[in-house]
Each structure stands twice: as structure tokens, then as C-alpha cells.
Scaffold this active site. Structure first.
Site, PDB file in Angstrom:
ATOM      1  N   ASN A  14      -2.340  -0.097   6.623  1.00 17.13           N
ATOM      2  CA  ASN A  14      -1.782  -1.327   7.194  1.00 17.13           C
ATOM      3  C   ASN A  14      -0.795  -2.039   6.251  1.00 17.13           C
ATOM      4  O   ASN A  14      -0.606  -3.248   6.334  1.00 17.13           O
ATOM      5  CB  ASN A  14      -2.907  -2.255   7.675  1.00 17.13           C
ATOM      6  N   HIS A  34      -2.043  -5.511   1.288  1.00 15.16           N
ATOM      7  CA  HIS A  34      -3.290  -6.254   1.068  1.00 15.16           C
ATOM      8  C   HIS A  34      -2.938  -7.686   0.695  1.00 15.16           C
ATOM      9  O   HIS A  34      -1.947  -7.918  -0.001  1.00 15.16           O
ATOM     10  CB  HIS A  34      -4.066  -5.615  -0.099  1.00 15.16           C
ATOM     11  N   LYS A  88       0.824  -1.218   0.000  1.00 10.25           N
ATOM     12  CA  LYS A  88       0.000   0.000   0.000  1.00 10.25           C
ATOM     13  C   LYS A  88       0.859   1.271   0.000  1.00 10.25           C
ATOM     14  O   LYS A  88       2.043   1.231   0.330  1.00 10.25           O
ATOM     15  CB  LYS A  88      -0.950  -0.049   1.201  1.00 10.25           C
ATOM     16  N   ARG A 124       2.190  -6.663   8.818  1.00  5.39           N
ATOM     17  CA  ARG A 124       1.405  -5.528   9.299  1.00  5.39           C
ATOM     18  C   ARG A 124       1.876  -5.065  10.676  1.00  5.39           C
ATOM     19  O   ARG A 124       1.890  -3.863  10.960  1.00  5.39           O
ATOM     20  CB  ARG A 124      -0.082  -5.888   9.302  1.00  5.39           C
ATOM     21  N   TYR A 133     -11.794  -2.124  -4.317  1.00  4.95           N
ATOM     22  CA  TYR A 133     -12.366  -2.281  -2.976  1.00  4.95           C
ATOM     23  C   TYR A 133     -13.897  -2.178  -2.985  1.00  4.95           C
ATOM     24  O   TYR A 133     -14.495  -1.850  -1.962  1.00  4.95           O
ATOM     25  CB  TYR A 133     -11.763  -1.250  -2.025  1.00  4.95           C
ATOM     26  N   GLU A 152      -8.557 -10.527  -8.447  1.00  2.00           N
ATOM     27  CA  GLU A 152      -7.658  -9.393  -8.193  1.00  2.00           C
ATOM     28  C   GLU A 152      -6.416  -9.464  -9.083  1.00  2.00           C
ATOM     29  O   GLU A 152      -5.954  -8.443  -9.601  1.00  2.00           O
ATOM     30  CB  GLU A 152      -7.291  -9.353  -6.706  1.00  2.00           C
TER      31      GLU A 152
END
Ligand code: IDP
Ligand code: MG
Length: 141
Positions: A114, A117, A11, A104, A51, A128
Site C-alpha cells: 500500500n 507507512h 514502501k 494509497r 512491524y 519509529e
């Protein structure tokens, strides 16, 4: 196509704080094989599609601006029981609840930011991975 894989996304907070390298090292050390990888910056529309299941949640708008706030690194990762094993490696959604030594726990700065993913099912891993990568971009050895 590799049979057992999961999809992961490093992320924006982790990429921004130069944690891509350390996170990839943990992924490799845990025995995952990188079958596809690229760095891109999502548009808000792309983040909304990715998402979409969370669109009714109160944190959705903030999550979308966060996910579009900077580059992310998308990965297809091969491993036996890839989805489950990778969820173990990343730890709980909320870093305060994540086990010691998980990605994380080490790299998250909040429940939203966090760090990474990981797909929650085989079915979502397939979807995905296809959202981010063409067949041509996957390494199937
Ligand atoms: P997961 O990433 O562990 O599968 P999900 O419940 O699917 O967790 O949530 C997707 C993402 O939404 C989380 O990784 C996190 O970035 C964000 N998120 C989840 N719950 C909250 C929250 O309560 N506040 C803010 N962001 C959240
Ligand atoms: Mg999830």
C-alpha cells in the site's frame, strides 16, 4: 528536536515503480516539512522489529518479506497535528477503502503493497523515528 512530527516509510513497491518523487511532491504540497530522509534496504530482522506489533497476524511473514524485498525511503515529517494529518493524506490501509486523492488510493497496488507507512500515534512516531534516524541525521530548523 522538532515538536510535532510523524514518521513515514515509502514502501518497496512504490520505490521500485519510481513513485518516490511523485509521493514526495504530494507530501510537500500538503505542507509537510521533511526533517529527515534516507533510502535504505531493511534486513528481514529489521523489518520484523519495525512491524513487531503485527507478529501474530496471519499476513506477518509475507509482510516481512515484502518490506525487505527492496529499498525503502524513511522520512521524518513536521506539521501541525502531524500524525493525524499524515494519516489523512495517506488514506485507509486497504486502497479499495481509501479516499480519492490519497497517496494509497493513487499508488497502492494491494492492501499489503500500500505504498507508504505513517505512524498511528505520537508515541509510535517517536519510536519509529528513533529506529531509523540518529539525532545527527535530523534537521531541526
Ligand atoms: P496501517 O499501515 O494503515 O497502519 P496496519 O493495520 O498497521 O495498517 O498494518 C500494517 C501493514 O500491514 C499495512 O500497511 C499493510 O502493508 C499490511 N497489512 C495490513 N493488513 C493486511 C492484510 O489484511 N493483508 C496483507 N497485508 C496487510
Ligand atoms: Mg499501523
Amino acid at each position: 528536536m522538532i515538536k510535532d512530527f510523524t514518521f513515514a516509510l515509502i514502501k518497496p513497491n512504490a520505490v521500485k515503480h519510481k513513485k518516490t518523487g511523485p509521493i514526495l511532491a504530494m507530501i510537500n504540497e500538503a505542507g509537510f516539512r521533511i526533517a529527515a530522509m534516507k533510502m535504505i534496504r531493511l534486513t528481514e530482522d529489521q523489518a520484523r522489529s519495525f512491524y513487531a506489533v503485527h507478529r501474530e497476524r496471519p499476513f506477518f511473514d509475507e509482510l516481512i518479506s515484502f518490506m525487505a524485498s527492496g529499498p525503502v525511503v524513511a522520512l521524518i515529517l513536521g506539521h501541525e497535528d502531524a500524525v493525524e494529518q499524515f494519516r489523512e493524506l495517506i488514506g485507509s490501509t486497504d486502497p479499495l477503502e481509501a479516499e480519492e486523492g490519497t497517496i494509497r488510493k493513487i499508488f497502492a497496488t494491494s492492501v499489503q503493497m500500500n505504498a507508504i507507512h505513517g505512524s498511528d500515534s505520537k508515541e509510535n512516531a517517536v519510536k519509529e523515528a528513533a529506529f531509523f534516524f540518529s539525532e545527527f541525521e535530523r534537521c531541526n530548523e
